[in-house]
Design a protein around this motif. Structure first.
Motif, PDB file in Angstrom:
ATOM      1  N   THR A   1       0.921  -1.084  -0.031  1.00  0.00           N
ATOM      2  CA  THR A   1      -0.157  -0.045   0.056  1.00  0.00           C
ATOM      3  C   THR A   1       0.876   1.372   0.123  1.00  0.00           C
ATOM      4  O   THR A   1       0.508   2.283  -0.764  1.00  0.00           O
ATOM      5  CB  THR A   1      -0.761  -0.073   1.144  1.00  0.00           C
ATOM      6  N   VAL A   2       2.005   1.257   0.874  1.00  0.00           N
ATOM      7  CA  VAL A   2       3.123   2.401   0.869  1.00  0.00           C
ATOM      8  C   VAL A   2       3.431   2.736  -0.559  1.00  0.00           C
ATOM      9  O   VAL A   2       3.653   3.702  -0.943  1.00  0.00           O
ATOM     10  CB  VAL A   2       3.899   2.110   1.850  1.00  0.00           C
ATOM     11  N   ARG A   3       3.970   1.524  -1.091  1.00  0.00           N
ATOM     12  CA  ARG A   3       4.640   1.791  -2.407  1.00  0.00           C
ATOM     13  C   ARG A   3       3.539   2.439  -3.341  1.00  0.00           C
ATOM     14  O   ARG A   3       4.140   3.274  -4.034  1.00  0.00           O
ATOM     15  CB  ARG A   3       5.101   0.403  -2.867  1.00  0.00           C
ATOM     16  N   THR A   4       2.459   1.956  -3.633  1.00  0.00           N
ATOM     17  CA  THR A   4       1.465   2.492  -4.441  1.00  0.00           C
ATOM     18  C   THR A   4       1.250   4.143  -4.220  1.00  0.00           C
ATOM     19  O   THR A   4       1.046   5.037  -4.875  1.00  0.00           O
ATOM     20  CB  THR A   4       0.186   1.826  -4.344  1.00  0.00           C
ATOM     21  N   ALA A   5       0.954   4.139  -2.753  1.00  0.00           N
ATOM     22  CA  ALA A   5       0.754   5.502  -2.324  1.00  0.00           C
ATOM     23  C   ALA A   5       1.717   6.543  -2.625  1.00  0.00           C
ATOM     24  O   ALA A   5       1.558   7.564  -3.046  1.00  0.00           O
ATOM     25  CB  ALA A   5       0.424   5.616  -0.849  1.00  0.00           C
ATOM     26  N   VAL A   6       2.856   6.096  -2.460  1.00  0.00           N
ATOM     27  CA  VAL A   6       4.040   7.251  -2.502  1.00  0.00           C
ATOM     28  C   VAL A   6       4.230   7.327  -3.895  1.00  0.00           C
ATOM     29  O   VAL A   6       4.787   8.443  -4.539  1.00  0.00           O
ATOM     30  CB  VAL A   6       5.383   6.355  -1.989  1.00  0.00           C
TER      31      VAL A   6
END
Length: 638
Positions: free
Chosen positions: A82-87
């Protein structure tokens, strides 16, 4: 200014810096979409007194933000995805002039990427983050503030569940409270804005995150799923896009702590931003790496910043690189040393090789190591002497035509293990350096032996391939009236390699008194050639019972050609089976390496859990049995 009926926007003031005549800062607006401030509508008061306001674009001064990302085990693989997509979406929305850096924290924290405008570098760093370990939240915040420095408008975007398990384990609740006060004080003194994204987890601590947002003059957004995290990062990006720089004239006679109020319109919606400002405050303060920040509310005796010094793995990185360089340098010198001999030494080596025939003397002439290299080689000679494997190793070195002694080969093996371990450690430093070290050591130990066997086998095959032509050349010389020794001398001068060198060695043995049949037998043993043994047997029989040796050698050469043709035919027919074996052997290894790069959390279960270890052992045993079986199926002796 006319009153607006639109819904008021959230607003705050950041990085307020008083001087003798003015107060400079940044106006932060928060809305559902990016908004633009209407400069003529902006008014301000300091200490209740009206003051003149000058509004300029935020891009006029440097802006920097740090992504402070929790990579502890509580985030899990799904949270990191989730973090990778959001960043990725955050980087696409952030204004181009804003520098972005990355700080990650788990059991320890550190700066992964210093602030930069290269978005690809930031995204690669975030894509490489994996969740594991404890949570060093307070150390991560302090590292981020230090990395931001004191220039321009600075902010952090903190994604965490709010619990610092590292400090709690070190000293209990008292130490945790002290380190929290240290981190919040640092945020306040450095004038760094904190935009906090509270990620829901079993260790969530929203009160801690709210303290960070309050100390940094930012906001807290709670995110419980992938969509909420993406929206929170998008809001942080819009905040950077919806800010302006302001300069307020300082009213005369005001001192001490005074309220600052800024009002106005942005895209038709009203806003009001308030802050308390100490008109005697100094510029932003960020301590150096060996200083601590005084936390006024909590005793701080004996407390230092958790990550003031690099972790042990980061200490090892420069040492690993240095040892890697030294190891490669020694290997290159030891390998290429004989190449840099003078022509005089080459002539001396040739004379001694033919005249004395002493292998030890020939090796001594060929090598010219330094005193350090000589000491290492001598130690290797002592280790290799008397070992059963030494004779096999020297035979392979002879067959491969490598100018190394046993001690030199031992030193190269040791250096290969060291260099392999260091290369594996450096390559997997961001994931699991100790696994990389183990793999590198294993490859460093195995590969030199495999390469030596490959070189020896390749040269032996070349010898077998050329041997029928050599026998025909010998037979032609005998038919022309030459003696056997004269014919062998013609072979040594005219035959292609490696036969020319091997027959030269056999001829040199005859010149110091060895029987020609024995010398040829030595050549057959040295090259492990059955064809050469048959040719030598034919020569020995002819010398004992008589007959036409030239015709015997022609017949032997014809037989060898037919065998070689049959061998190649069989090899062509079995090529499909060998290729299938190679693919089946390399496929699980390749999938393992790819999985370690693309989804480390998933594949690491093979060596971090009991069931995974059992499966790994069973898989290795099954693969070894499969390799043995496939090797015997496709191996056909001719």
């Amino acid at each position: 200014m006319q009153a607006s009926t639109a819904k008021p926007l959230g607003a705050s003031l950041s990085d307020l810096r008083p001087s003798a005549t003015s107060v400079d800062g940044t106006l932060i607006l928060r809305g559902a979409d990016s908004v633009a401030v209407e400069p003529r509508s902006v008014t301000a008061t300091i200490g209740g007194k009206d003051t003149q306001v000058t509004v300029t674009p935020a891009a006029a001064k440097p802006r920097t933000t740090m992504l402070v990302i929790d990579t502890s085990g509580s985030m899990e693989a799904s949270g990191m995805a989730t973090v990778r997509t959001a960043v990725r979406e955050f980087l696409a929305a952030v204004p181009q002039g804003v520098k972005v850096g990355v700080v990650s924290f788990a059991s320890t924290s550190g700066v992964d990427v210093k602030p930069t405008t290269d978005r690809a570098v930031v995204q690669r760093a975030v894509d490489g983050l994996r969740s594991r370990g404890e949570t060093a939240l307070y150390a991560g915040v302090q590292d981020a503030v230090k990395a931001l420095g004191t220039v321009g408008e600075r902010s952090i975007v903190l994604l965490s569940d709010g619990g610092d398990t590292v400090e709690e384990q070190k000293g209990g609740l008292a130490r945790e409270a002290s380190q929290l006060a240290t981190a919040t004080t640092l945020l306040t003194q450095a004038k760094v804005r904190a935009e906090v994204i509270a990620f829901n987890s079993p260790e969530a601590n929203g009160a801690v995150l709210k303290q960070f947002a309050t100390a940094g003059g930012g906001s807290v957004v709670t995110a419980g799923n992938r969509g909420a995290v993406a929206k929170a990062f998008d809001a942080a990006a819009r905040t950077l896009d919806s800010q302006v720089s302001i300069s307020l004239s300082r009213p005369a006679g005001l001192t001490g702590i005074q309220p600052v109020v800024v009002k106005g319109l942005a895209s038709g919606a009203p806003f009001t931003a308030t802050a308390s400002l100490d008109l005697g405050a100094k510029a932003p303060v960020v301590p150096t790496s060996d200083e601590t920040v005084a936390a006024p509310a909590v005793p701080t005796a004996g407390i230092g910043l958790p990550r003031s010094a690099p972790p042990p793995t980061r200490f090892l990185l420069p040492i690993a690189v240095l040892l890697l360089f030294l190891g490669v340098f020694v290997i290159v010198v030891a390998t290429l040393g004989p190449v840099f001999r003078s022509q005089r030494k080459e002539r001396v080596a040739t004379i001694e090789a033919y005249g004395m025939g002493s292998r030890a003397q020939m090796r001594a002439v060929q090598s010219s190591p330094s005193s350090i290299s000589q000491s290492l080689v001598d130690a290797g000679e002592q280790f290799m002497s008397g070992r059963e494997s030494t004779s096999r190793t020297m035979m392979l070195l002879d067959r491969a035509d490598l100018p190394w002694r046993a001690g030199e080969w031992f030193v190269l093996r040791v250096l290969a293990v060291i260099v392999g371990g260091l290369v594996g450690y450096v390559l997997l430093l961001a994931r699991n350096p100790w696994v990389g070290l183990f793999i590198g050591v294993v490859l460093g130990y195995v590969l030199p032996a495999l390469v030596l066997r490959f070189l020896a086998r390749r040269r032996a095959r070349q010898f077998e391939f050329v041997l029928p032509d050599v026998l025909m050349l010998t037979a032609t010389s005998l038919a022309s009236g030459f003696s056997l020794l004269q014919a062998l001398d013609a072979v040594a001068r005219d035959a292609p390699e490696p036969c020319a060198k091997e027959f030269s060695r056999a001829l040199a043995e005859t010149r110091i008194g060895a029987d020609v049949s024995d010398a040829l037998d030595h050549t057959a043993d040295r090259m492990d050639s059955n064809n050469m043994r048959w040719a030598t047997m034919a020569i020995r029989i002819q010398r004992e019972v008589g007959g036409n040796l030239a015709e015997t050698l022609r017949t032997t050469a014809a037989t060898l050609r037919e065998r070689e043709g049959l061998r190649r035919h069989v090899r062509a027919l079995s090529a499909e089976g060998r290729l299938s074996a190679y693919i089946l052997i390399s496929l699980p290894i390749g999938i393992l390496l790819f999985s370690m790069y693309s989804n480390y959390e998933y594949v690491s279960l093979l060596w971090t859990t009991l069931y995974g270890l059992i499966m790994s052992v069973m898989g290795v045993l099954a693969m070894a049995a499969g390799i043995f079986w496939m090797r015997n199926v496709v191996k056909i002796e001719v």
